[in-house]
Design a protein around this motif. Structure first.
Motif, PDB file in Angstrom:
ATOM      1  N   TYR A 102     -54.108 -19.503   2.129  1.00  0.00           N
ATOM      2  CA  TYR A 102     -55.244 -18.771   1.565  1.00  0.00           C
ATOM      3  C   TYR A 102     -54.769 -17.728   0.563  1.00  0.00           C
ATOM      4  O   TYR A 102     -55.323 -17.600  -0.541  1.00  0.00           O
ATOM      5  N   ALA A 103     -53.743 -16.960   0.932  1.00  0.00           N
ATOM      6  CA  ALA A 103     -53.256 -15.890   0.056  1.00  0.00           C
ATOM      7  C   ALA A 103     -52.687 -16.447  -1.239  1.00  0.00           C
ATOM      8  O   ALA A 103     -52.909 -15.897  -2.318  1.00  0.00           O
ATOM      9  N   ARG A 104     -51.954 -17.551  -1.151  1.00  0.00           N
ATOM     10  CA  ARG A 104     -51.388 -18.136  -2.372  1.00  0.00           C
ATOM     11  C   ARG A 104     -52.501 -18.619  -3.291  1.00  0.00           C
ATOM     12  O   ARG A 104     -52.456 -18.370  -4.498  1.00  0.00           O
ATOM     13  N   ARG A 136     -42.964 -14.289  -0.664  1.00  0.00           N
ATOM     14  CA  ARG A 136     -43.632 -13.111  -1.216  1.00  0.00           C
ATOM     15  C   ARG A 136     -45.149 -13.258  -1.190  1.00  0.00           C
ATOM     16  O   ARG A 136     -45.844 -13.012  -2.165  1.00  0.00           O
ATOM     17  N   LEU A 137     -45.666 -13.673  -0.033  1.00  0.00           N
ATOM     18  CA  LEU A 137     -47.102 -13.881   0.129  1.00  0.00           C
ATOM     19  C   LEU A 137     -47.627 -13.003   1.266  1.00  0.00           C
ATOM     20  O   LEU A 137     -47.021 -12.939   2.341  1.00  0.00           O
ATOM     21  N   PRO A 138     -48.759 -12.325   1.070  1.00  0.00           N
ATOM     22  CA  PRO A 138     -49.229 -11.344   2.048  1.00  0.00           C
ATOM     23  C   PRO A 138     -49.953 -11.966   3.235  1.00  0.00           C
ATOM     24  O   PRO A 138     -50.793 -12.858   3.074  1.00  0.00           O
ATOM     25  N   VAL A 139     -49.650 -11.481   4.419  1.00  0.00           N
ATOM     26  CA  VAL A 139     -50.388 -11.824   5.631  1.00  0.00           C
ATOM     27  C   VAL A 139     -50.249 -10.654   6.594  1.00  0.00           C
ATOM     28  O   VAL A 139     -49.185 -10.033   6.680  1.00  0.00           O
ATOM     29  N   LEU A 140     -51.325 -10.319   7.291  1.00  0.00           N
ATOM     30  CA  LEU A 140     -51.327  -9.211   8.249  1.00  0.00           C
ATOM     31  C   LEU A 140     -51.275  -9.781   9.661  1.00  0.00           C
ATOM     32  O   LEU A 140     -52.168 -10.523  10.066  1.00  0.00           O
ATOM     33  N   LEU A 200     -49.140  -4.813   1.615  1.00  0.00           N
ATOM     34  CA  LEU A 200     -49.830  -6.072   1.344  1.00  0.00           C
ATOM     35  C   LEU A 200     -50.268  -6.170  -0.115  1.00  0.00           C
ATOM     36  O   LEU A 200     -50.239  -7.250  -0.711  1.00  0.00           O
ATOM     37  N   ALA A 201     -50.675  -5.049  -0.692  1.00  0.00           N
ATOM     38  CA  ALA A 201     -51.207  -5.049  -2.052  1.00  0.00           C
ATOM     39  C   ALA A 201     -50.145  -4.798  -3.115  1.00  0.00           C
ATOM     40  O   ALA A 201     -50.465  -4.802  -4.305  1.00  0.00           O
ATOM     41  N   ASP A 202     -48.899  -4.593  -2.712  1.00  0.00           N
ATOM     42  CA  ASP A 202     -47.839  -4.288  -3.672  1.00  0.00           C
ATOM     43  C   ASP A 202     -47.185  -5.585  -4.139  1.00  0.00           C
ATOM     44  O   ASP A 202     -46.557  -6.286  -3.351  1.00  0.00           O
ATOM     45  N   PRO A 203     -47.298  -5.952  -5.430  1.00  0.00           N
ATOM     46  CA  PRO A 203     -46.756  -7.238  -5.879  1.00  0.00           C
ATOM     47  C   PRO A 203     -45.241  -7.340  -5.764  1.00  0.00           C
ATOM     48  O   PRO A 203     -44.701  -8.446  -5.727  1.00  0.00           O
ATOM     49  N   ALA A 204     -44.552  -6.201  -5.686  1.00  0.00           N
ATOM     50  CA  ALA A 204     -43.102  -6.232  -5.551  1.00  0.00           C
ATOM     51  C   ALA A 204     -42.640  -6.200  -4.099  1.00  0.00           C
ATOM     52  O   ALA A 204     -41.510  -6.584  -3.799  1.00  0.00           O
ATOM     53  N   GLU A 468     -44.568 -25.604  -0.723  1.00  0.00           N
ATOM     54  CA  GLU A 468     -43.868 -24.455  -0.146  1.00  0.00           C
ATOM     55  C   GLU A 468     -42.412 -24.863   0.032  1.00  0.00           C
ATOM     56  O   GLU A 468     -42.084 -25.668   0.888  1.00  0.00           O
ATOM     57  N   TYR A 469     -41.538 -24.278  -0.801  1.00  0.00           N
ATOM     58  CA  TYR A 469     -40.133 -24.661  -0.689  1.00  0.00           C
ATOM     59  C   TYR A 469     -39.200 -23.466  -0.587  1.00  0.00           C
ATOM     60  O   TYR A 469     -37.997 -23.611  -0.677  1.00  0.00           O
ATOM     61  N   GLY A 470     -39.778 -22.271  -0.397  1.00  0.00           N
ATOM     62  CA  GLY A 470     -38.927 -21.128  -0.120  1.00  0.00           C
ATOM     63  C   GLY A 470     -38.345 -21.207   1.282  1.00  0.00           C
ATOM     64  O   GLY A 470     -37.186 -20.888   1.508  1.00  0.00           O
TER      65      GLY A 470
END
Length: 657
Positions: A102-104, A136-140, A200-204, A468-470
């Protein structure tokens, strides 16, 4: 009266009345859910919920806390803009994969939460958390935890650590989380929740964020300041490049004769595809892509030369071998991309990395350009404008001609001369390639399919290619497809979303099929049955392990696994979980089944047994090396021969300093 003298009054001043700040009495869990429902992100003038929904499996560690809070939040739908939708999962790891998908698909601008019980429910989050953070994808993550007050010790599912009384199994999540906190008092939630949203909201910095919630604290009440529940916007910044770094980057590009761009996932996260296209239109620099970056340019864009590295195209890899400047944009430069340090072999090669994180921008001793991908490309384009930089026309002719030659190899690999034959895996991809439009989204993660897709797939839109290959995690595809469907659905219409899995991956994690059926999501599941681990089987053969333990077969008389294929009917299994299943035995059957599945309104599975390709009909072999160390001493000839090849390849490795 002097300017600093106090004003006089005819009568004594009345004492000011103190009005306490308004509060709201809620449990910790209720307060957290109410807080999450009021968090938003904003980028480029677009505003959306930061946490759009909460996945959950309830046990004794969260049912009375977060579970009850979700009931209070009106998960059934009460028309409130601040309700918190609830999504029911079947496996904790799979719930994280769904949230990551979903986040991606949401461009990292919106994410989802995942709540679990204590013990195994919490530790099942670790794999999904690692996948999220690596990509580098956000999830809580909101795992339950053992009692903070320790009324009884130990409690059910508690890990006892003799040397540390404050350790629980949730500490396994620390190394795979970008932020971790354990909320041992209700009031501690306030700073922790704000820090969680920041990350979560920080792109770095984004990735998995964990707030461990002791089950007693979840249910404890507290007088929360109303300010905590005010709507809050988290601006997603686009940092521009430093002037000094930009000048150095421009000088490097202007002096390059054979530059090559390597586009990574950061191009997509920044929504920089159009900016990249404009940059290449001005400079004619060719663009290769990592697995995460594939789709940065459409497959038919003149500058797109396909995937790079071990699973890349001959065109991109030959350009990489001769490049004098490699311009990485939003990529981590993993070993698959660099062919384990053997790909960029020009003695004069240098690197320029445009990346929002300094950590990645400095890899390979590169010139760093630390900035948002889109902002950085805009700055580069403007700085180069009017300076007359453009690659030599002969270089452009070279790579466009090589691209045409590669397309001929793709066509040959996709060809299906016998419509009554069982299809090979690459022929399956060819039939799907004939069917889809830019609307369709393909999801894959592990096995032999990522290699074939990276080399062969013709990406038609910026988000069509979702591999997804990371972390290369088997079992990601089905739950991720559900997350993508939740992110793309608009009213009664969703984009066609395909989850491509082999039999090995299917057996790892089919549980969320039930969720797709429950939500009536039009998942299109394509199962390719080849009776084993095809990717690792091939790798095993190449490193002298003789395909040991990679086939799904009965044991033979010698105790090996060379007997008949196991009588496993994955189609029947998928049907038993609620999917409509279309079986395809031939190329013609498969063509019809894929078309029918694409038009289906409910969750549908296409099942096909694939044929092992020969050297003529199979996909092109790997165009670059990958380092998997081979036994240095062995008695079996296969391993001895494999070691000789390994020593030859590893001698070409270099460190870029």
């Amino acid at each position: 009266m002097s300017p600093t003298s106090p004003a006089r009054s005819a009568s004594p001043a009345s004492p000011k009345k103190h009005h306490p700040a308004p509060t709201r009495r809620l449990t910790t869990a209720q307060a957290l859910v109410a807080f999450l429902a009021r968090q938003y992100t904003e980028r480029d003038g677009r505003r959306q919920r930061l946490i759009s929904a909460t996945w959950g499996i309830f046990g004794h560690g969260n049912v009375a806390g977060i579970g009850q809070a979700l009931v209070e939040a009106g998960h059934g739908g009460n028309g409130s803009a601040h309700r918190m939708p609830y999504l029911q999962g079947r496996n904790e790891q799979a719930m994280v994969h769904a949230a990551v998908g979903y986040a991606r698909q949401s461009g990292r601008l919106s994410a989802q939460a995942v709540t679990t019980s204590i013990g195994p429910g919490a530790t099942n989050l670790v794999t999904g958390a690692a996948l999220a953070t690596i990509n580098r994808l956000p999830v809580l993550l909101l795992p339950g935890d053992t009692f903070a007050t320790r009324p009884a010790d130990p409690v059910l599912q508690q890990l006892e650590v003799p040397y540390a009384g404050d350790v629980s199994v949730n500490d396994c999540l620390r190394p795979v989380s970008r932020y971790f906190d354990r909320i041992t008092r209700p009031e501690a939630l306030i700073p922790a929740a704000l820090q969680a949203m920041r990350v979560l909201a920080d792109p770095a910095e984004t990735g998995a964020v964990t707030l461990a919630l002791p089950q007693d604290v979840q249910a404890e009440a507290y007088d929360w300041p109303e300010e905590f529940f005010a709507e809050r916007d988290w601006h997603i910044r686009r940092p521009a490049p430093d002037t000094h770094e930009l000048d150095a980057a421009v000088r490097a590009i202007r002096s390059a004769r054979r530059p090559l761009i390597v586009a990574g996932g950061g191009v997509r996260h920044s929504a920089a595809e159009e900016t990249l296209a404009a940059f290449t239109a001005a400079t004619r620099i060719p663009v290769a892509s990592t697995q995460a970056g594939k789709g940065a340019l459409r497959h038919d864009h003149p500058a797109d030369v396909g995937g790079i590295g071990h699973t890349g195209t001959a065109t991109a890899n030959e350009l990489a071998r001769t490049a004098d400047l490699v311009i990485g944009i939003g990529t981590r430069f993993s070993d698959f991309t660099t062919a384990s340090g053997t790909l960029f072999s020009n003695p004069a090669v240098r690197f320029l990395h445009l990346n929002i994180t300094a950590f990645d921008a400095h890899k390979l001793a590169a010139l760093p350009l630390v900035a948002d991908a889109r902002a950085g490309l805009e700055a580069l384009t403007a700085a180069l404008a009017g300076r007359g930089y453009r690659v030599d026309p002969a270089y452009e002719t070279e790579y466009t001609g090589a691209k045409e030659a590669w397309e001929e190899r793709v066509e040959a690999s996709f060809a299906t001369p016998d419509p009554t034959a069982r299809p090979t895996q690459n022929q399956v991809l060819g039939l799907l390639d004939d069917l889809v439009t830019e609307e369709d989204i393909l999801i894959n993660a592990a096995g032999s399919l990522p290699g074939d897709l990276h080399k062969l797939w013709r990406t038609r839109s910026r988000d069509q290619y979702h591999v997804e290959y990371g972390y290369s995690c088997m079992g990601y595809e089905i739950p991720a497809a559900i997350g993508v469907l939740l992110a793309t659905g608009t009213g009664q219409r969703t984009r066609p979303v395909w989850a491509l899995v082999g039999d090995g991956t299917y057996l790892m994690n089919p549980t969320e099929i039930v969720t797709a059926v429950q939500e009536n999501l039009p998942l299109k599941l394509l199962i390719l049955q080849n009776h084993g681990y095809a990717s690792i089987g091939g790798l095993s053969e190449s490193v002298g392990a003789e395909r040991f333990g990679t086939a799904y077969r009965h044991r033979d008389a010698d105790g090996g696994f060379t007997g008949p294929p196991l009588p496993v009917d994955l189609a029947a299994n998928a049907a038993s979980l609620g999917l409509r299943v279309l079986r395809a035995a031939t190329v013609d059957d498969l063509r019809k089944a894929l078309s029918e599945a694409r038009d289906a309104e409910g969750p549908t599975c296409v099942y096909v047994e694939t044929e092992t390709p020969d050297t003529v009909s199979g996909p092109p072999p790997a165009q670059a090396w990958w380092d998997v160390p081979v036994a240095e001493t062995a008695s079996r000839p296969a391993a001895v021969k494999a070691r000789e090849e390994y020593d030859r390849q590893v001698a070409a490795r270099r460190r870029h300093l």
